[in-house]
Design an enzyme around this catalytic site. Structure first.
Site, PDB file in Angstrom:
ATOM      1  N   HIS A 115     -65.765   8.660   1.685  1.00 42.37           N
ATOM      2  CA  HIS A 115     -65.126   7.146   1.712  1.00 42.37           C
ATOM      3  C   HIS A 115     -66.076   6.211   1.098  1.00 42.37           C
ATOM      4  O   HIS A 115     -66.346   5.373   2.229  1.00 42.37           O
ATOM      5  CB  HIS A 115     -63.740   6.167   2.200  1.00 42.37           C
ATOM      6  CG  HIS A 115     -63.432   5.289   1.632  1.00 42.37           C
ATOM      7  ND1 HIS A 115     -62.056   4.970   1.955  1.00 42.37           N
ATOM      8  CD2 HIS A 115     -63.862   4.361   0.900  1.00 42.37           C
ATOM      9  CE1 HIS A 115     -61.266   4.460   0.463  1.00 42.37           C
ATOM     10  NE2 HIS A 115     -62.537   3.866   0.673  1.00 42.37           N
TER      11      HIS A 115
ATOM     12  N   ARG B 198     -58.254   6.224  -4.681  1.00 42.70           N
ATOM     13  CA  ARG B 198     -57.394   5.866  -4.322  1.00 42.70           C
ATOM     14  C   ARG B 198     -56.932   7.673  -3.106  1.00 42.70           C
ATOM     15  O   ARG B 198     -56.098   7.907  -4.750  1.00 42.70           O
ATOM     16  CB  ARG B 198     -56.444   5.111  -3.465  1.00 42.70           C
ATOM     17  CG  ARG B 198     -56.767   4.010  -2.907  1.00 42.70           C
ATOM     18  CD  ARG B 198     -57.105   3.609  -1.489  1.00 42.70           C
ATOM     19  NE  ARG B 198     -57.502   2.400  -1.171  1.00 42.70           N
ATOM     20  CZ  ARG B 198     -58.867   2.018  -0.984  1.00 42.70           C
ATOM     21  NH1 ARG B 198     -59.930   2.462  -1.206  1.00 42.70           N
ATOM     22  NH2 ARG B 198     -59.035   0.636  -0.391  1.00 42.70           N
TER      23      ARG B 198
HETATM   24  P1  NAP Z   1     -58.191  -4.423 -10.136  1.00 41.18           P
HETATM   25  O1  NAP Z   1     -59.064  -5.054 -10.866  1.00 41.18           O
HETATM   26  O2  NAP Z   1     -57.033  -4.131  -9.517  1.00 41.18           O
HETATM   27  O3  NAP Z   1     -58.054  -3.216 -11.760  1.00 41.18           O
HETATM   28  C1  NAP Z   1     -56.541  -2.236 -11.110  1.00 41.18           C
HETATM   29  C2  NAP Z   1     -56.792  -1.914 -12.081  1.00 41.18           C
HETATM   30  O4  NAP Z   1     -55.946  -0.749 -12.666  1.00 41.18           O
HETATM   31  C3  NAP Z   1     -56.420  -2.649 -13.348  1.00 41.18           C
HETATM   32  O5  NAP Z   1     -57.090  -2.528 -15.030  1.00 41.18           O
HETATM   33  C4  NAP Z   1     -54.938  -2.484 -13.787  1.00 41.18           C
HETATM   34  O6  NAP Z   1     -54.659  -2.962 -15.073  1.00 41.18           O
HETATM   35  C5  NAP Z   1     -54.664  -0.470 -13.850  1.00 41.18           C
HETATM   36  N1  NAP Z   1     -53.010  -0.503 -12.941  1.00 41.18           N
HETATM   37  C6  NAP Z   1     -52.872  -0.259 -11.711  1.00 41.18           C
HETATM   38  N2  NAP Z   1     -51.380  -0.665 -12.324  1.00 41.18           N
HETATM   39  C7  NAP Z   1     -51.140   0.560 -12.449  1.00 41.18           C
HETATM   40  C8  NAP Z   1     -50.651   1.601 -14.049  1.00 41.18           C
HETATM   41  N3  NAP Z   1     -49.380   1.957 -12.753  1.00 41.18           N
HETATM   42  N4  NAP Z   1     -50.879   1.961 -14.731  1.00 41.18           N
HETATM   43  C9  NAP Z   1     -51.899   1.920 -15.463  1.00 41.18           C
HETATM   44  N5  NAP Z   1     -52.776   1.652 -15.388  1.00 41.18           N
HETATM   45  C10 NAP Z   1     -53.066   0.715 -14.035  1.00 41.18           C
HETATM   46  O7  NAP Z   1     -59.009  -2.813  -8.897  1.00 41.18           O
HETATM   47  P2  NAP Z   1     -60.481  -3.006  -8.798  1.00 41.18           P
HETATM   48  O8  NAP Z   1     -61.121  -3.985  -8.122  1.00 41.18           O
HETATM   49  O9  NAP Z   1     -61.336  -2.722 -10.265  1.00 41.18           O
HETATM   50  O10 NAP Z   1     -60.633  -1.595  -8.023  1.00 41.18           O
HETATM   51  C11 NAP Z   1     -59.227  -0.480  -8.256  1.00 41.18           C
HETATM   52  C12 NAP Z   1     -59.261   0.565  -6.977  1.00 41.18           C
HETATM   53  O11 NAP Z   1     -60.632   0.992  -6.160  1.00 41.18           O
HETATM   54  C13 NAP Z   1     -59.195  -0.174  -5.816  1.00 41.18           C
HETATM   55  O12 NAP Z   1     -57.526  -0.353  -5.957  1.00 41.18           O
HETATM   56  C14 NAP Z   1     -59.040  -0.002  -4.543  1.00 41.18           C
HETATM   57  O13 NAP Z   1     -58.243   0.903  -4.225  1.00 41.18           O
HETATM   58  C15 NAP Z   1     -60.355   1.818  -5.576  1.00 41.18           C
HETATM   59  N6  NAP Z   1     -62.134   0.716  -4.387  1.00 41.18           N
HETATM   60  C16 NAP Z   1     -62.389   2.600  -4.126  1.00 41.18           C
HETATM   61  C17 NAP Z   1     -63.706   1.963  -2.925  1.00 41.18           C
HETATM   62  C18 NAP Z   1     -64.285   3.208  -2.408  1.00 41.18           C
HETATM   63  O14 NAP Z   1     -65.267   2.983  -1.986  1.00 41.18           O
HETATM   64  N7  NAP Z   1     -63.816   4.866  -3.031  1.00 41.18           N
HETATM   65  C19 NAP Z   1     -64.419   0.705  -2.860  1.00 41.18           C
HETATM   66  C20 NAP Z   1     -63.561  -0.012  -3.636  1.00 41.18           C
HETATM   67  C21 NAP Z   1     -62.268  -0.038  -4.239  1.00 41.18           C
HETATM   68  P3  NAP Z   1     -54.481  -3.773 -15.825  1.00 41.18           P
HETATM   69  O15 NAP Z   1     -55.516  -4.003 -16.303  1.00 41.18           O
HETATM   70  O16 NAP Z   1     -53.129  -4.104 -16.797  1.00 41.18           O
HETATM   71  O17 NAP Z   1     -53.369  -4.703 -14.770  1.00 41.18           O
END
Ligand code: NAP
Length: 310
Positions: free
Chosen positions: A273, A225
């Site tokens: 995006h 993001r």
């Molecule tokens: P997720 O499963 O919720 O994973 C988030 C990760 O971030 C987890 O490992 C979490 O740690 C870590 N995290 C959260 N807060 C943190 C902090 N303060 N310090 C360190 N680590 C932290 O999310 P996801 O499904 O992998 O998706 C990640 C992001 O990708 C989404 O939120 C979205 O913004 C982005 N995305 C972008 C696209 C695009 O097309 N560009 C598409 C899809 C998603 P823990 O494991 O310890 O909880």
């Protein structure tokens, strides 16, 4: 009894989702009525995009859950009118798309592809790139997407470090966590990939201080993001050579304004995006399965922690 499911997203999404969602709900054995309009008090579930017209959940008095169509939930997680469980999208189509996008941009940097595309000038620069095992890649965020991307990179041989909020053990990945682990995760990284959610705790994860921790000439790939990076600090780091190049898919304002410095910067690649999008066929199955689970008294999958914001 029939389960009423409201599809609340932009009109063009309904065209994409009506058939696969109907098929998936039927396949899950649910007796349902799926529509884009209902009297709010008749709705059991909302399949939801945060940019839909539904922003006040108060009238939805019998609502059981909101099923977000996107992986990111920052557009709905703080909505105080939402008091029922919120799930986010974890779907293998989305994950596979992200693996492919990150892999492509990582290999661009790793192999120095730009040097050959731009260097068609008659000079024989026969310096081979190192093997992946000699390239350190750090993935910030080890969730559904980050962990899968980290493992795919490790599968190709890269030396991968990951960073998350809580401690993790993942095969072939050096795992760091918490604020104290960020320095170790960044200090040797040739390439940093951001796959964190947008929360108050992750804003400006890459700022002047943390960018300075990275080895001079490192690369950044951000499909997470926009607010994860301090834009001004990144521009300074690019201009000074601290960061060699950044590939950015996400921005604080989207679409990225035409006069934004990123568009014209020679060391920035902007993608609009498109790193990975929700795929209707696979996402519909995840949503139908979650509704089936809830109707059968089983716990919902991928429930958002409203206090953490993701
Ligand atoms: P997720 O499963 O919720 O994973 C988030 C990760 O971030 C987890 O490992 C979490 O740690 C870590 N995290 C959260 N807060 C943190 C902090 N303060 N310090 C360190 N680590 C932290 O999310 P996801 O499904 O992998 O998706 C990640 C992001 O990708 C989404 O939120 C979205 O913004 C982005 N995305 C972008 C696209 C695009 O097309 N560009 C598409 C899809 C998603 P823990 O494991 O310890 O909880």
């Amino acid at each position: 009894m029939t389960t009423n499911i409201l599809f609340a997203a932009k009109a063009e999404r309904w065209t994409t989702y009506e058939t696969p969602l109907t098929k998936a709900l039927t396949g899950a054995g649910i007796d349902f009525d799926l529509r884009t309009e209902f009297a709010p008090e008749e709705v059991d579930y909302i399949v939801y995009a945060p940019n839909s017209d539904v922003q006040d959940f108060t009238p939805y008095t019998r609502l059981r859950a909101v099923l977000n169509l996107w992986a990111g939930v920052e557009g709905v997680v703080g909505n105080e009118t939402l008091t029922v469980p919120l799930t986010r999208l974890v779907d293998h189509g989305l994950t596979q798309g992200m693996i492919e996008w990150v892999m492509g941009h990582t290999l661009r940097y790793h192999l120095g592809i730009d040097g050959h595309i731009n260097g068609q000038d008659g000079i024989w620069r026969n310096v081979a790139p190192p093997l992946a095992q000699d390239r350190k890649v750090t993935v910030l965020g080890l969730g559904a997407l980050g962990a899968a991307v980290a493992q795919a990179l490790a599968g190709l041989g890269f030396d991968v470090t990951g960073w998350s909020r809580s401690p993790k053990e993942i095969d072939r990945i050096h795992c760091e966590c918490g604020p104290q682990g960020l320095q170790a995760a960044l200090s040797e990284a040739d390439i940093v990939v951001l796959l964190l959610p947008n929360t108050p705790a992750t804003e400006n994860t890459l700022n002047a201080e943390s960018l300075a921790l990275m080895p001079r000439g490192a690369f950044i790939i951000n499909p997470g993001r926009g607010p994860l990076i301090d834009d001004d600090a990144l521009l300074v780091a690019l201009d000074s050579g601290q960061i060699a190049h950044a590939t950015l898919d996400v921005f604080r304002i989207e679409p990225l304004p035409a006069d934004h410095a990123f568009w014209a910067h020679p060391q920035v690649t902007v993608t609009p995006h498109i790193a990975s999008e929700t795929r209707a066929s696979t996402a519909s199955q995840v949503i139908a399965e979650n509704i089936r689970r809830d109707l059968n008294g089983e716990p919902l999958l991928h429930v958002v922690d409203r206090t953490l914001g993701y």
